[in-house]
Motif scaffolding. Structure first.
Motif, mmCIF file in Angstrom:
data_model
loop_
_atom_site.group_PDB
_atom_site.id
_atom_site.type_symbol
_atom_site.label_atom_id
_atom_site.label_comp_id
_atom_site.label_asym_id
_atom_site.label_seq_id
_atom_site.Cartn_x
_atom_site.Cartn_y
_atom_site.Cartn_z
ATOM 1 N N PHE A 58 0.787 -1.356 -0.075
ATOM 2 C CA PHE A 58 0.113 -0.010 0.023
ATOM 3 C C PHE A 58 0.710 1.372 -0.001
ATOM 4 N N PRO A 59 0.315 2.462 -0.570
ATOM 5 C CA PRO A 59 -1.031 2.601 -1.286
ATOM 6 C C PRO A 59 -1.015 2.140 -2.554
ATOM 7 N N PHE A 60 -2.134 1.606 -3.060
ATOM 8 C CA PHE A 60 -2.159 1.100 -4.359
ATOM 9 C C PHE A 60 -3.230 2.271 -5.156
ATOM 10 N N LEU A 61 -2.593 2.217 -6.613
ATOM 11 C CA LEU A 61 -3.446 3.074 -7.546
ATOM 12 C C LEU A 61 -4.159 2.075 -8.344
ATOM 13 N N LEU A 62 -5.544 1.945 -7.850
ATOM 14 C CA LEU A 62 -6.509 0.833 -8.488
ATOM 15 C C LEU A 62 -6.762 0.973 -10.189
ATOM 16 N N GLY A 63 -7.394 -0.028 -10.524
ATOM 17 C CA GLY A 63 -7.939 0.026 -12.088
ATOM 18 C C GLY A 63 -6.724 -0.339 -12.993
ATOM 19 N N HIS A 64 -7.178 -1.526 -13.912
ATOM 20 C CA HIS A 64 -6.459 -1.915 -14.748
ATOM 21 C C HIS A 64 -6.999 -2.698 -16.278
ATOM 22 N N GLU A 65 -8.408 -2.585 -16.114
ATOM 23 C CA GLU A 65 -9.094 -2.844 -17.376
ATOM 24 C C GLU A 65 -9.192 -1.712 -18.192
ATOM 25 N N ALA A 66 -8.376 -1.077 -19.055
ATOM 26 C CA ALA A 66 -8.823 0.059 -19.611
ATOM 27 C C ALA A 66 -8.268 0.427 -21.167
ATOM 28 N N ALA A 67 -8.871 1.211 -21.488
ATOM 29 C CA ALA A 67 -8.749 1.645 -22.923
ATOM 30 C C ALA A 67 -8.578 3.103 -22.993
ATOM 31 N N GLY A 68 -7.630 3.673 -23.722
ATOM 32 C CA GLY A 68 -7.464 5.064 -23.849
ATOM 33 C C GLY A 68 -6.546 5.689 -25.191
ATOM 34 N N VAL A 69 -6.497 6.760 -25.094
ATOM 35 C CA VAL A 69 -5.459 7.367 -26.126
ATOM 36 C C VAL A 69 -4.194 7.760 -25.630
ATOM 37 N N VAL A 70 -3.256 7.235 -26.391
ATOM 38 C CA VAL A 70 -1.900 7.986 -26.033
ATOM 39 C C VAL A 70 -1.624 9.325 -26.093
ATOM 40 N N GLU A 71 -1.082 9.843 -25.123
ATOM 41 C CA GLU A 71 -1.096 11.281 -24.990
ATOM 42 C C GLU A 71 0.420 11.600 -25.575
ATOM 43 N N LYS A 72 1.469 10.937 -24.944
ATOM 44 C CA LYS A 72 2.763 11.382 -24.920
ATOM 45 C C LYS A 72 3.509 9.986 -24.958
ATOM 46 N N VAL A 73 4.591 9.886 -25.661
ATOM 47 C CA VAL A 73 5.630 8.787 -25.541
ATOM 48 C C VAL A 73 7.033 9.220 -25.239
ATOM 49 N N GLY A 74 7.632 8.318 -24.638
ATOM 50 C CA GLY A 74 9.275 8.709 -24.436
ATOM 51 C C GLY A 74 10.049 8.337 -25.582
ATOM 52 N N PRO A 75 11.433 8.739 -25.496
ATOM 53 C CA PRO A 75 12.374 8.094 -26.482
ATOM 54 C C PRO A 75 12.452 6.697 -26.503
ATOM 55 N N ASP A 76 12.584 6.305 -27.854
ATOM 56 C CA ASP A 76 13.063 5.098 -27.973
ATOM 57 C C ASP A 76 11.671 4.110 -28.208
ATOM 58 N N VAL A 77 10.519 4.781 -28.362
ATOM 59 C CA VAL A 77 9.150 4.102 -28.356
ATOM 60 C C VAL A 77 8.718 4.113 -29.918
ATOM 61 N N SER A 78 8.534 2.853 -30.367
ATOM 62 C CA SER A 78 8.174 2.906 -31.881
ATOM 63 C C SER A 78 6.919 2.074 -31.949
ATOM 64 N N ASN A 79 6.286 1.585 -31.071
ATOM 65 C CA ASN A 79 4.983 0.633 -31.416
ATOM 66 C C ASN A 79 3.663 1.371 -31.181
ATOM 67 N N VAL A 80 3.939 2.640 -30.476
ATOM 68 C CA VAL A 80 2.594 3.495 -30.511
ATOM 69 C C VAL A 80 3.250 5.099 -30.780
ATOM 70 N N GLN A 81 2.321 5.919 -30.996
ATOM 71 C CA GLN A 81 2.588 7.260 -30.838
ATOM 72 C C GLN A 81 1.301 8.158 -30.720
ATOM 73 N N PRO A 82 1.680 9.239 -30.182
ATOM 74 C CA PRO A 82 0.382 10.086 -29.617
ATOM 75 C C PRO A 82 -0.773 10.177 -30.450
ATOM 76 N N GLY A 83 -2.013 10.125 -30.098
ATOM 77 C CA GLY A 83 -3.246 9.812 -30.779
ATOM 78 C C GLY A 83 -3.683 8.281 -31.036
ATOM 79 N N ASP A 84 -2.932 7.454 -30.904
ATOM 80 C CA ASP A 84 -3.293 5.999 -30.940
ATOM 81 C C ASP A 84 -4.359 5.547 -30.013
#
Length: 362
Positions: A58-84
């Motif tokens: 503890f403490p836990f940040l709950l929730g894991h069954e989720a869908a959403g939109v990529v806001e930002k990505v860090g360096p060396d990320v190629s599988n997704v991009q903002p807006g996906d």
């Protein structure tokens, strides 16, 4: 590193009601993605975290069954991009562990998570549920946990693939290897069990027997493809399953409760050389005793299904395509839409068996 302040659902102590509090989410660093959550299902695993049944970090940040939109990505990320549009997976194969190197990434033993910590406003680090933590407006994950899917899918339905629906479907299709003409029994017809029923139907099972103690859940099971239902408070489950299969038992018995009594039912309800699949999560204190001669004499397989033995990059897009084609009714799993402040009430509805899934809509 810039930090984003959002509201998140946090469990601070074992058994205590969850709280909606400000949390701090850093911008992504190397290999990470910041995702704006659109919808997140309330899963029984979140309640396990709140009850201290997973661990005591503890403490836990709950929730894991989720869908959403990529806001930002860090360096060396190629599988997704903002807006996906993405579904979040709690298994992101590392590619380097002994299971991945054996060509079995669905059993990865070193699944990837974000390296940076999300925190409370005072800087106390949070433990994100299943490495995700998505009862919040923004969450930080390893980029490989974000699986891009068709954006025309409803976020409420899509997010459920991230855990419960994938666990059940995969228990039937991947772990149980249900095939054309097979007979299947599913014991426990909550979200995971009904997903196993839907998966069995997709795989071509001829006979699908749903077993539960609640007639309402058995009615739901018929909607997902059960050909027969058994209320085990009114008749012996094993006898009923055998009677429906010519006295032989089923080819695949799926236990979606996580209880010694129902596991024993699954064990004795299968045909010779049949398969038992445990996908229900048991209490750590539970034990089972079986005659070893029965384990030997019946043959077949006793399996445990981890996350439906899924490979998210393969399975999530496929299931979304089936949903969009009208062949997999994910919307039927959504019992109610709730706000982010309603998670504690949703836990109570879950424990009363009133819902398949409550879904938090951001």
């Amino acid at each position: 590193m810039p930090v984003n302040e959002v509201q998140g659902v946090v469990s601070r102590a074992k058994g205590a009601p969850v709280e909606l509090v400000p949390i701090l989410v850093p911008d992504p660093s190397e290999g990470e993605a910041l995702v704006r959550v659109q919808a997140c299902g309330v899963c029984h695993t979140d309640l396990h975290y709140r009850e201290g049944a997973i661990n005591d970090e503890f403490p836990f940040l709950l929730g894991h069954e989720a869908a959403g939109v990529v806001e930002k990505v860090g360096p060396d990320v190629s599988n997704v991009q903002p807006g996906d549009f993405v579904i979040l997976a709690w298994r992101a194969p590392c590619g380097n562990c002994r299971s991945c190197l054996r060509g079995r990434p669905w059993h990865c033993f070193a699944s990837r998570n974000a390296q940076q910590k999300m925190t409370l406003a005072d800087g106390a680090p949070l433990s994100p549920a299943l490495g995700i933590g998505a009862f919040c407006e923004l969450t930080l994950v390893d980029a490989l946990q974000a699986v891009k899917v068709d954006p025309s899918a409803s976020p409420l339905a899509a997010g459920l693939i991230g855990c419960g629906v994938m666990a059940g479907l995969g228990a039937a299709m991947n772990t149980g290897n249900v095939g054309r003409g097979d007979s299947v029994a599913v014991i426990g017809c909550g979200g995971v069990g009904n997903a196993a029923i839907a998966g069995s139907r997709l795989a071509g099972a001829h006979t699908i027997i749903a077993v539960d103690i609640d007639d309402r859940k058995l009615e739901w099971a018929r909607g997902f493809g059960a050909t027969h239902t058994v209320n085990s408070t009114q008749t012996d489950a094993v006898d009923a399953i055998r009677a429906l299969t010519g006295g032989n038992g089923v080819n695949v018995a799926i236990e979606a409760v996580g209880n010694p009594v129902t596991y024993e039912q699954a064990f004795y309800a299968r045909d010779l050389a049949g398969t038992v699949v445990l996908v229900g999560v048991p209490d750590p204190t539970m034990k089972i005793e079986l005659p070893l001669i029965e384990v030997f004499g019946r043959g077949g397989s006793l399996k445990s299904s981890w996350y439906g033995d899924c490979l998210p990059t393969r399975d999530f897009p496929m299931l979304i395509d089936l949903y969009l084609q009208g062949r997999l009714d994910l919307d039927a799993f959504v019992s109610e839409r709730i706000g982010i402040g309603d998670v504690e009430a949703a836990f109570a509805s879950m424990e009363r068996g009133e819902v398949l899934r409550s879904v938090v809509v951001m």
